[in-house]
Scaffold this motif. Structure first.
Motif, PDB file in Angstrom:
ATOM      1  N   GLU A 100      54.201  78.302 -79.429  1.00  0.00           N
ATOM      2  CA  GLU A 100      54.854  78.051 -80.712  1.00  0.00           C
ATOM      3  C   GLU A 100      54.604  79.215 -81.680  1.00  0.00           C
ATOM      4  OE1 GLU A 100      54.951  74.680 -84.252  1.00  0.00           O
ATOM      5  OE2 GLU A 100      53.736  74.327 -82.471  1.00  0.00           O
ATOM      6  N   PHE A 101      53.392  79.731 -81.686  1.00  0.00           N
ATOM      7  CA  PHE A 101      53.060  80.876 -82.536  1.00  0.00           C
ATOM      8  C   PHE A 101      53.932  82.083 -82.173  1.00  0.00           C
ATOM      9  CE2 PHE A 101      50.757  84.843 -83.194  1.00  0.00           C
ATOM     10  CZ  PHE A 101      50.451  84.761 -84.548  1.00  0.00           C
ATOM     11  N   LEU A 102      54.052  82.352 -80.882  1.00  0.00           N
ATOM     12  CA  LEU A 102      54.864  83.491 -80.428  1.00  0.00           C
ATOM     13  C   LEU A 102      56.324  83.316 -80.835  1.00  0.00           C
ATOM     14  CD1 LEU A 102      53.220  84.002 -76.938  1.00  0.00           C
ATOM     15  CD2 LEU A 102      53.190  85.641 -78.844  1.00  0.00           C
ATOM     16  N   ALA A 103      56.826  82.101 -80.760  1.00  0.00           N
ATOM     17  CA  ALA A 103      58.208  81.836 -81.189  1.00  0.00           C
ATOM     18  C   ALA A 103      58.362  82.132 -82.677  1.00  0.00           C
ATOM     19  CB  ALA A 103      58.601  80.396 -80.878  1.00  0.00           C
ATOM     20  N   ASP A 104      57.378  81.747 -83.482  1.00  0.00           N
ATOM     21  CA  ASP A 104      57.445  82.038 -84.920  1.00  0.00           C
ATOM     22  C   ASP A 104      57.346  83.527 -85.197  1.00  0.00           C
ATOM     23  OD1 ASP A 104      57.766  79.346 -85.462  1.00  0.00           O
ATOM     24  OD2 ASP A 104      56.314  79.372 -87.119  1.00  0.00           O
ATOM     25  N   CYS A 105      56.586  84.249 -84.394  1.00  0.00           N
ATOM     26  CA  CYS A 105      56.547  85.714 -84.537  1.00  0.00           C
ATOM     27  C   CYS A 105      57.954  86.274 -84.303  1.00  0.00           C
ATOM     28  CB  CYS A 105      55.558  86.334 -83.545  1.00  0.00           C
ATOM     29  SG  CYS A 105      53.821  86.118 -83.984  1.00  0.00           S
ATOM     30  N   GLY A 106      58.637  85.757 -83.291  1.00  0.00           N
ATOM     31  CA  GLY A 106      60.001  86.199 -83.015  1.00  0.00           C
ATOM     32  C   GLY A 106      60.934  85.906 -84.174  1.00  0.00           C
ATOM     33  N   LYS A 107      60.784  84.730 -84.785  1.00  0.00           N
ATOM     34  CA  LYS A 107      61.612  84.382 -85.950  1.00  0.00           C
ATOM     35  C   LYS A 107      61.309  85.320 -87.119  1.00  0.00           C
ATOM     36  CE  LYS A 107      61.788  79.480 -84.772  1.00  0.00           C
ATOM     37  NZ  LYS A 107      61.255  78.156 -85.131  1.00  0.00           N
ATOM     38  N   PHE A 108      60.052  85.644 -87.313  1.00  0.00           N
ATOM     39  CA  PHE A 108      59.656  86.542 -88.394  1.00  0.00           C
ATOM     40  C   PHE A 108      60.277  87.928 -88.194  1.00  0.00           C
ATOM     41  CE2 PHE A 108      56.684  89.746 -90.089  1.00  0.00           C
ATOM     42  CZ  PHE A 108      56.684  89.390 -91.432  1.00  0.00           C
ATOM     43  N   GLU A 109      60.174  88.436 -86.974  1.00  0.00           N
ATOM     44  CA  GLU A 109      60.742  89.754 -86.672  1.00  0.00           C
ATOM     45  C   GLU A 109      62.271  89.743 -86.818  1.00  0.00           C
ATOM     46  OE1 GLU A 109      57.424  91.473 -83.547  1.00  0.00           O
ATOM     47  OE2 GLU A 109      58.866  89.989 -82.833  1.00  0.00           O
ATOM     48  N   ALA A 110      62.910  88.662 -86.405  1.00  0.00           N
ATOM     49  CA  ALA A 110      64.365  88.554 -86.539  1.00  0.00           C
ATOM     50  C   ALA A 110      64.764  88.516 -88.014  1.00  0.00           C
ATOM     51  CB  ALA A 110      64.871  87.303 -85.819  1.00  0.00           C
ATOM     52  N   GLU A 111      63.988  87.819 -88.832  1.00  0.00           N
ATOM     53  CA  GLU A 111      64.263  87.756 -90.271  1.00  0.00           C
ATOM     54  C   GLU A 111      64.155  89.148 -90.903  1.00  0.00           C
ATOM     55  OE1 GLU A 111      64.981  86.392 -94.181  1.00  0.00           O
ATOM     56  OE2 GLU A 111      65.405  85.467 -92.257  1.00  0.00           O
ATOM     57  N   SER A 132      55.067  85.070 -95.489  1.00  0.00           N
ATOM     58  CA  SER A 132      55.286  84.599 -94.111  1.00  0.00           C
ATOM     59  C   SER A 132      54.301  85.261 -93.160  1.00  0.00           C
ATOM     60  CB  SER A 132      56.722  84.895 -93.668  1.00  0.00           C
ATOM     61  OG  SER A 132      57.634  84.136 -94.422  1.00  0.00           O
ATOM     62  N   LEU A 133      54.061  86.554 -93.350  1.00  0.00           N
ATOM     63  CA  LEU A 133      53.101  87.261 -92.504  1.00  0.00           C
ATOM     64  C   LEU A 133      51.700  86.697 -92.717  1.00  0.00           C
ATOM     65  CD1 LEU A 133      52.417  89.491 -90.497  1.00  0.00           C
ATOM     66  CD2 LEU A 133      52.198  91.064 -92.448  1.00  0.00           C
ATOM     67  N   GLU A 134      51.332  86.406 -93.941  1.00  0.00           N
ATOM     68  CA  GLU A 134      50.009  85.844 -94.219  1.00  0.00           C
ATOM     69  C   GLU A 134      49.863  84.473 -93.563  1.00  0.00           C
ATOM     70  OE1 GLU A 134      46.216  85.627 -95.055  1.00  0.00           O
ATOM     71  OE2 GLU A 134      47.449  87.431 -95.265  1.00  0.00           O
ATOM     72  N   ARG A 135      50.941  83.684 -93.551  1.00  0.00           N
ATOM     73  CA  ARG A 135      50.916  82.392 -92.864  1.00  0.00           C
ATOM     74  C   ARG A 135      50.668  82.591 -91.370  1.00  0.00           C
ATOM     75  NH1 ARG A 135      54.012  79.489 -89.753  1.00  0.00           N
ATOM     76  NH2 ARG A 135      55.805  80.852 -89.890  1.00  0.00           N
ATOM     77  N   LEU A 136      51.335  83.605 -90.779  1.00  0.00           N
ATOM     78  CA  LEU A 136      51.105  83.912 -89.362  1.00  0.00           C
ATOM     79  C   LEU A 136      49.649  84.337 -89.126  1.00  0.00           C
ATOM     80  CD1 LEU A 136      54.353  85.860 -88.362  1.00  0.00           C
ATOM     81  CD2 LEU A 136      53.626  83.600 -87.531  1.00  0.00           C
ATOM     82  N   LEU A 161      51.208  89.729 -83.306  1.00  0.00           N
ATOM     83  CA  LEU A 161      50.834  89.732 -84.719  1.00  0.00           C
ATOM     84  C   LEU A 161      50.735  91.164 -85.241  1.00  0.00           C
ATOM     85  CD1 LEU A 161      50.125  88.152 -87.242  1.00  0.00           C
ATOM     86  CD2 LEU A 161      47.742  88.123 -86.467  1.00  0.00           C
ATOM     87  N   LYS A 162      50.208  92.069 -84.425  1.00  0.00           N
ATOM     88  CA  LYS A 162      50.161  93.484 -84.812  1.00  0.00           C
ATOM     89  C   LYS A 162      51.571  94.036 -84.989  1.00  0.00           C
ATOM     90  CE  LYS A 162      45.742  94.608 -82.693  1.00  0.00           C
ATOM     91  NZ  LYS A 162      45.048  95.305 -81.610  1.00  0.00           N
ATOM     92  N   GLN A 163      52.482  93.650 -84.101  1.00  0.00           N
ATOM     93  CA  GLN A 163      53.867  94.100 -84.205  1.00  0.00           C
ATOM     94  C   GLN A 163      54.515  93.547 -85.461  1.00  0.00           C
ATOM     95  OE1 GLN A 163      55.515  92.738 -80.499  1.00  0.00           O
ATOM     96  NE2 GLN A 163      54.651  94.435 -79.323  1.00  0.00           N
ATOM     97  N   CYS A 164      54.235  92.298 -85.790  1.00  0.00           N
ATOM     98  CA  CYS A 164      54.778  91.698 -87.012  1.00  0.00           C
ATOM     99  C   CYS A 164      54.247  92.425 -88.237  1.00  0.00           C
ATOM    100  CB  CYS A 164      54.417  90.213 -87.086  1.00  0.00           C
ATOM    101  SG  CYS A 164      55.316  89.167 -85.926  1.00  0.00           S
ATOM    102  N   THR A 165      52.969  92.764 -88.217  1.00  0.00           N
ATOM    103  CA  THR A 165      52.360  93.497 -89.332  1.00  0.00           C
ATOM    104  C   THR A 165      53.021  94.857 -89.491  1.00  0.00           C
ATOM    105  OG1 THR A 165      50.265  92.328 -89.012  1.00  0.00           O
ATOM    106  CG2 THR A 165      50.177  94.408 -90.221  1.00  0.00           C
ATOM    107  N   ALA A 166      53.218  95.562 -88.383  1.00  0.00           N
ATOM    108  CA  ALA A 166      53.860  96.879 -88.440  1.00  0.00           C
ATOM    109  C   ALA A 166      55.305  96.753 -88.936  1.00  0.00           C
ATOM    110  CB  ALA A 166      53.835  97.537 -87.058  1.00  0.00           C
TER     111      ALA A 166
END
Length: 186
Positions: A100-111, A132-136, A161-166
């Protein structure tokens, strides 16, 4: 095979009045948030490690406030197979959490990709994405604390998570560049 320390479990048996249902829901949410494994109606288990103590204490307090009963038992498998089976059940639950966490990372990156595509470079949007990143990040910390046996997806989640941060840092740079660009015609 699990070591002796990891094969010790706390079993929480909870009995709550049928009404009002909000009490059952509050206890259920607390136990799910804690990472407890549901073994059946009103029976939950966690590894006997400090990471789960606060969550169990909150669930017991909620139960008592609702005029219910909570009993905590120490348990261990009768055989190494029992201990391994229990550990596998717990790890499967963490795998579902990580998925579920990985799916949310994908949603974050898509956003973020959408905001870049439509060139929505505003401070308000940046603030929303940073929240959103802080929530992740908080979620990742919580999952890491609960994942005492090390589900295989944990490493992938840390990388994502590192990819989302970048990606968020890249978006922030784009926002700041857009805000500091001189308007055309000046």
């Amino acid at each position: 095979m699990p070591n002796k320390e990891q094969s010790r479990w706390l079993i929480l048996v909870i009995k709550l009045p049928a009404e009002p249902s909000r009490h059952r829901v509050a206890v259920w949410r607390e136990l799910r948030k804690t990472g407890a494994l549901s073994l059946g109606q009103g029976v939950w288990a966690v590894p006997d490690v400090p990471a789960f103590a606060d969550g169990l204490a909150r669930a017991i307090t909620l139960t008592e406030q609702a005029e219910g009963q909570a009993v905590t038992l120490n348990a261990a498998g009768r055989s190494s197979e029992d201990a391994a089976r229990f550990q596998a059940l717990f790890t499967a639950a963490r795998t579902a959490d990580w998925t579920e966490f990985l799916a949310d990372c994908g949603k974050f990156e898509a956003e973020l990709a959408k905001e870049i595509r439509i060139a929505k470079f505003t401070l308000a949007e940046l603030e929303e994405e940073e929240q959103s990143l802080e929530r992740l990040r908080r979620w990742h910390r919580d999952l890491t604390a609960r994942d005492v046996f090390g589900a295989p997806e944990a490493a992938e989640a840390a990388q994502r998570l590192k990819q989302c941060t970048a990606a968020c840092e890249d978006y922030a740079e784009r926002v700041f560049r857009a805000l500091h660009q001189a308007p055309e015609g000046e």
